[in-house]
Design a protein around this motif. Structure first.
Motif, PDB file in Angstrom:
ATOM      1  N   GLU A  39       0.825  -1.207   0.000  1.00 21.84           N
ATOM      2  CA  GLU A  39       0.000   0.000   0.000  1.00 21.84           C
ATOM      3  C   GLU A  39       0.864   1.264   0.000  1.00 21.84           C
ATOM      4  OE1 GLU A  39      -0.692  -2.738   1.500  1.00 21.84           O
ATOM      5  OE2 GLU A  39      -2.808  -3.183   1.149  1.00 21.84           O
ATOM      6  N   ILE A  40       1.976   1.221   0.737  1.00 13.41           N
ATOM      7  CA  ILE A  40       2.897   2.364   0.717  1.00 13.41           C
ATOM      8  C   ILE A  40       3.439   2.558  -0.692  1.00 13.41           C
ATOM      9  CG2 ILE A  40       5.036   3.338   1.647  1.00 13.41           C
ATOM     10  CD1 ILE A  40       4.626   1.599   4.133  1.00 13.41           C
ATOM     11  N   ASN A  41       3.776   1.462  -1.339  1.00 13.90           N
ATOM     12  CA  ASN A  41       4.325   1.535  -2.689  1.00 13.90           C
ATOM     13  C   ASN A  41       3.313   2.125  -3.670  1.00 13.90           C
ATOM     14  OD1 ASN A  41       6.593   0.852  -4.486  1.00 13.90           O
ATOM     15  ND2 ASN A  41       5.102  -0.508  -5.451  1.00 13.90           N
ATOM     16  N   GLU A  42       2.052   1.730  -3.550  1.00 12.21           N
ATOM     17  CA  GLU A  42       1.019   2.268  -4.441  1.00 12.21           C
ATOM     18  C   GLU A  42       0.883   3.777  -4.272  1.00 12.21           C
ATOM     19  OE1 GLU A  42      -2.685   0.297  -3.985  1.00 12.21           O
ATOM     20  OE2 GLU A  42      -1.907  -1.679  -4.558  1.00 12.21           O
ATOM     21  N   LEU A  43       0.873   4.236  -3.034  1.00 14.69           N
ATOM     22  CA  LEU A  43       0.757   5.670  -2.787  1.00 14.69           C
ATOM     23  C   LEU A  43       1.970   6.419  -3.325  1.00 14.69           C
ATOM     24  CD1 LEU A  43      -0.663   5.659   0.857  1.00 14.69           C
ATOM     25  CD2 LEU A  43      -1.863   6.427  -1.203  1.00 14.69           C
ATOM     26  N   ALA A  44       3.163   5.903  -3.040  1.00 14.04           N
ATOM     27  CA  ALA A  44       4.384   6.579  -3.486  1.00 14.04           C
ATOM     28  C   ALA A  44       4.464   6.629  -5.008  1.00 14.04           C
ATOM     29  CB  ALA A  44       5.610   5.877  -2.909  1.00 14.04           C
ATOM     30  N   THR A  45       4.022   5.563  -5.660  1.00 12.37           N
ATOM     31  CA  THR A  45       4.019   5.538  -7.126  1.00 12.37           C
ATOM     32  C   THR A  45       3.114   6.631  -7.678  1.00 12.37           C
ATOM     33  OG1 THR A  45       4.478   3.164  -7.162  1.00 12.37           O
ATOM     34  CG2 THR A  45       3.515   4.128  -9.153  1.00 12.37           C
ATOM     35  N   GLU A  46       1.950   6.789  -7.080  1.00 11.61           N
ATOM     36  CA  GLU A  46       1.026   7.834  -7.521  1.00 11.61           C
ATOM     37  C   GLU A  46       1.605   9.219  -7.263  1.00 11.61           C
ATOM     38  OE1 GLU A  46      -2.373   9.774  -8.990  1.00 11.61           O
ATOM     39  OE2 GLU A  46      -1.550   7.763  -9.271  1.00 11.61           O
ATOM     40  N   LEU A  57      10.727  16.323  -3.303  1.00 16.00           N
ATOM     41  CA  LEU A  57      11.816  16.537  -2.347  1.00 16.00           C
ATOM     42  C   LEU A  57      11.289  17.110  -1.036  1.00 16.00           C
ATOM     43  CD1 LEU A  57      14.437  18.005  -4.827  1.00 16.00           C
ATOM     44  CD2 LEU A  57      14.797  15.955  -3.432  1.00 16.00           C
ATOM     45  N   THR A  58      10.415  18.087  -1.148  1.00 16.60           N
ATOM     46  CA  THR A  58       9.854  18.713   0.051  1.00 16.60           C
ATOM     47  C   THR A  58       9.021  17.724   0.846  1.00 16.60           C
ATOM     48  OG1 THR A  58       9.822  20.892  -1.011  1.00 16.60           O
ATOM     49  CG2 THR A  58       8.378  20.573   0.895  1.00 16.60           C
ATOM     50  N   LEU A  59       8.145  17.004   0.150  1.00 17.34           N
ATOM     51  CA  LEU A  59       7.290  16.040   0.836  1.00 17.34           C
ATOM     52  C   LEU A  59       8.119  14.911   1.440  1.00 17.34           C
ATOM     53  CD1 LEU A  59       4.517  15.004   1.638  1.00 17.34           C
ATOM     54  CD2 LEU A  59       4.337  13.913  -0.619  1.00 17.34           C
ATOM     55  N   ALA A  60       9.113  14.436   0.706  1.00 22.73           N
ATOM     56  CA  ALA A  60       9.941  13.341   1.214  1.00 22.73           C
ATOM     57  C   ALA A  60      10.634  13.737   2.513  1.00 22.73           C
ATOM     58  CB  ALA A  60      10.972  12.932   0.164  1.00 22.73           C
ATOM     59  N   ALA A  71       6.089   6.472   7.116  1.00 20.51           N
ATOM     60  CA  ALA A  71       6.368   7.754   6.468  1.00 20.51           C
ATOM     61  C   ALA A  71       7.794   7.787   5.936  1.00 20.51           C
ATOM     62  CB  ALA A  71       6.129   8.898   7.450  1.00 20.51           C
ATOM     63  N   ARG A  72       8.721   7.231   6.693  1.00 15.54           N
ATOM     64  CA  ARG A  72      10.111   7.201   6.229  1.00 15.54           C
ATOM     65  C   ARG A  72      10.277   6.270   5.029  1.00 15.54           C
ATOM     66  NH1 ARG A  72      14.555   8.171  11.069  1.00 15.54           N
ATOM     67  NH2 ARG A  72      14.048  10.397  11.226  1.00 15.54           N
ATOM     68  N   ILE A  73       9.565   5.161   5.028  1.00 14.84           N
ATOM     69  CA  ILE A  73       9.626   4.276   3.865  1.00 14.84           C
ATOM     70  C   ILE A  73       9.019   4.966   2.644  1.00 14.84           C
ATOM     71  CG2 ILE A  73       8.697   2.135   2.895  1.00 14.84           C
ATOM     72  CD1 ILE A  73       9.175   0.836   5.597  1.00 14.84           C
ATOM     73  N   ALA A  74       7.909   5.655   2.843  1.00 13.96           N
ATOM     74  CA  ALA A  74       7.289   6.396   1.739  1.00 13.96           C
ATOM     75  C   ALA A  74       8.226   7.482   1.223  1.00 13.96           C
ATOM     76  CB  ALA A  74       5.969   7.009   2.195  1.00 13.96           C
ATOM     77  N   ALA A  75       8.946   8.136   2.127  1.00 12.92           N
ATOM     78  CA  ALA A  75       9.902   9.167   1.716  1.00 12.92           C
ATOM     79  C   ALA A  75      10.952   8.584   0.780  1.00 12.92           C
ATOM     80  CB  ALA A  75      10.565   9.778   2.949  1.00 12.92           C
ATOM     81  N   ALA A  76      11.473   7.408   1.143  1.00 17.51           N
ATOM     82  CA  ALA A  76      12.480   6.762   0.299  1.00 17.51           C
ATOM     83  C   ALA A  76      11.899   6.375  -1.054  1.00 17.51           C
ATOM     84  CB  ALA A  76      13.030   5.531   1.012  1.00 17.51           C
ATOM     85  N   LYS A  77      10.691   5.825  -1.049  1.00 16.66           N
ATOM     86  CA  LYS A  77      10.068   5.399  -2.302  1.00 16.66           C
ATOM     87  C   LYS A  77       9.761   6.581  -3.218  1.00 16.66           C
ATOM     88  CE  LYS A  77       7.974   1.094  -0.595  1.00 16.66           C
ATOM     89  NZ  LYS A  77       8.556   0.187  -1.611  1.00 16.66           N
ATOM     90  N   LEU A  78       9.486   7.734  -2.640  1.00 21.55           N
ATOM     91  CA  LEU A  78       9.234   8.930  -3.444  1.00 21.55           C
ATOM     92  C   LEU A  78      10.440   9.293  -4.303  1.00 21.55           C
ATOM     93  CD1 LEU A  78       7.351  11.558  -1.232  1.00 21.55           C
ATOM     94  CD2 LEU A  78       6.762  10.887  -3.560  1.00 21.55           C
ATOM     95  N   HIS A 110      15.368   0.635   2.248  1.00 26.46           N
ATOM     96  CA  HIS A 110      14.548   1.375   1.290  1.00 26.46           C
ATOM     97  C   HIS A 110      15.267   2.633   0.803  1.00 26.46           C
ATOM     98  CE1 HIS A 110      11.113  -1.168   2.552  1.00 26.46           C
ATOM     99  NE2 HIS A 110      10.657  -0.870   1.358  1.00 26.46           N
ATOM    100  N   VAL A 111      15.912   3.338   1.707  1.00 27.20           N
ATOM    101  CA  VAL A 111      16.681   4.513   1.283  1.00 27.20           C
ATOM    102  C   VAL A 111      17.850   4.079   0.404  1.00 27.20           C
ATOM    103  CG1 VAL A 111      18.068   6.477   2.063  1.00 27.20           C
ATOM    104  CG2 VAL A 111      16.006   5.832   3.321  1.00 27.20           C
ATOM    105  N   SER A 112      18.450   2.953   0.740  1.00 33.06           N
ATOM    106  CA  SER A 112      19.596   2.475  -0.032  1.00 33.06           C
ATOM    107  C   SER A 112      19.215   2.121  -1.462  1.00 33.06           C
ATOM    108  CB  SER A 112      20.230   1.267   0.664  1.00 33.06           C
ATOM    109  OG  SER A 112      20.826   1.660   1.882  1.00 33.06           O
ATOM    110  N   LYS A 113      17.997   1.646  -1.671  1.00 28.32           N
ATOM    111  CA  LYS A 113      17.551   1.370  -3.039  1.00 28.32           C
ATOM    112  C   LYS A 113      17.498   2.654  -3.856  1.00 28.32           C
ATOM    113  CE  LYS A 113      14.881  -2.785  -1.949  1.00 28.32           C
ATOM    114  NZ  LYS A 113      13.520  -3.381  -1.853  1.00 28.32           N
ATOM    115  N   ALA A 114      17.041   3.733  -3.222  1.00 28.31           N
ATOM    116  CA  ALA A 114      17.030   5.023  -3.912  1.00 28.31           C
ATOM    117  C   ALA A 114      18.455   5.504  -4.150  1.00 28.31           C
ATOM    118  CB  ALA A 114      16.246   6.045  -3.091  1.00 28.31           C
TER     119      ALA A 114
END
Length: 225
Positions: A39-46, A57-60, A71-78, A110-114
């Protein structure tokens, strides 16, 4: 999109009992919303699709500063994207600024993937990453290997990529007597992934350094040999 909008969107996907399970599993004292990764991935993709780079950048960073697990995982996925236009420098700098906050493998990975995508886009960034290998912060030292995993997956590296791969193997060699489990695991994962593409190089590494590695790490590194 504001931080409040993003948190509200995340909270709509809370699963009963999931927050308690995540807190028990990760064993790091912070807030957990109970939102599964898909679900986090779906939101971040959108959000990646609809927001400008500056808005992302600001939201992340706003999400990161909440210190909420999801929230931190979503930040990385963004910020996880192969190509970023017009410049990925602000993304790289923001990712690097978060590393000192790492305290758990899930968020760090997750941050490392980015970060891996930014390193593969510009291998000169290894000059900065090398400083991490001397850090007293275990998670920072670990990031030098986890963020460079992209180098292990190249079937036909060019001269620059081959040199970068050898450079990171040199860092791994310096890590072999580090007693931290997560460091040993990072060495093992790097070598295991590399063995799928260059098994002879991994055999040479293990012949030279294997005796200094923890048993589980040595076994994992040679799993595919």
């Amino acid at each position: 999109m504001t931080l409040e909008d993003a948190l509200t969107a995340l909270k709509t996907h809370e699963k009963p009992g999931h927050a308690e399970g995540a807190a028990a599993y990760h064993k790091v004292p912070r807030s957990y919303l109970g939102v599964p990764n898909p679900e986090i991935n779906e939101l971040a993709t959108e959000w990646r699709r609809t927001l400008t780079l500056q808005q992302r950048l600001t939201l992340a960073d706003d999400l990161w500063q909440t210190d909420i697990h999801e929230a931190r995982i979503a930040a990385a996925k963004l910020l996880t994207q192969a190509r970023i236009r017009p410049s990925d420098e602000p993304v790289w700098h923001l990712l690097c600024s978060w590393i000192a906050d790492f305290d758990s493998w899930a968020i760090a990975d997750h941050v490392s993937k980015a970060g891996e995508r930014r390193i593969m886009a510009d291998l000169s960034r290894l000059d900065h990453v090398e400083y991490w290998t001397e850090s007293p912060h275990m998670w920072t030292r670990r990031s030098a290997l986890v963020m460079t995993l992209g180098l292990t997956r190249l079937n036909h590296p060019n001269a620059e990529e081959a040199a970068a791969r050898e450079r990171v193997l040199g860092w791994a060699a310096r890590y072999v007597d580090d007693p931290q489990w997560f460091i040993q695991k990072a060495i093992a994962s790097w070598l295991r992934d590399l063995s799928k593409h260059d098994p002879e190089r991994v055999r040479a590494f293990l012949d030279k350094h294997g005796e200094d590695m923890r048993g589980f790490a040595r076994k994992e590194a040679g799993k595919n040999l």
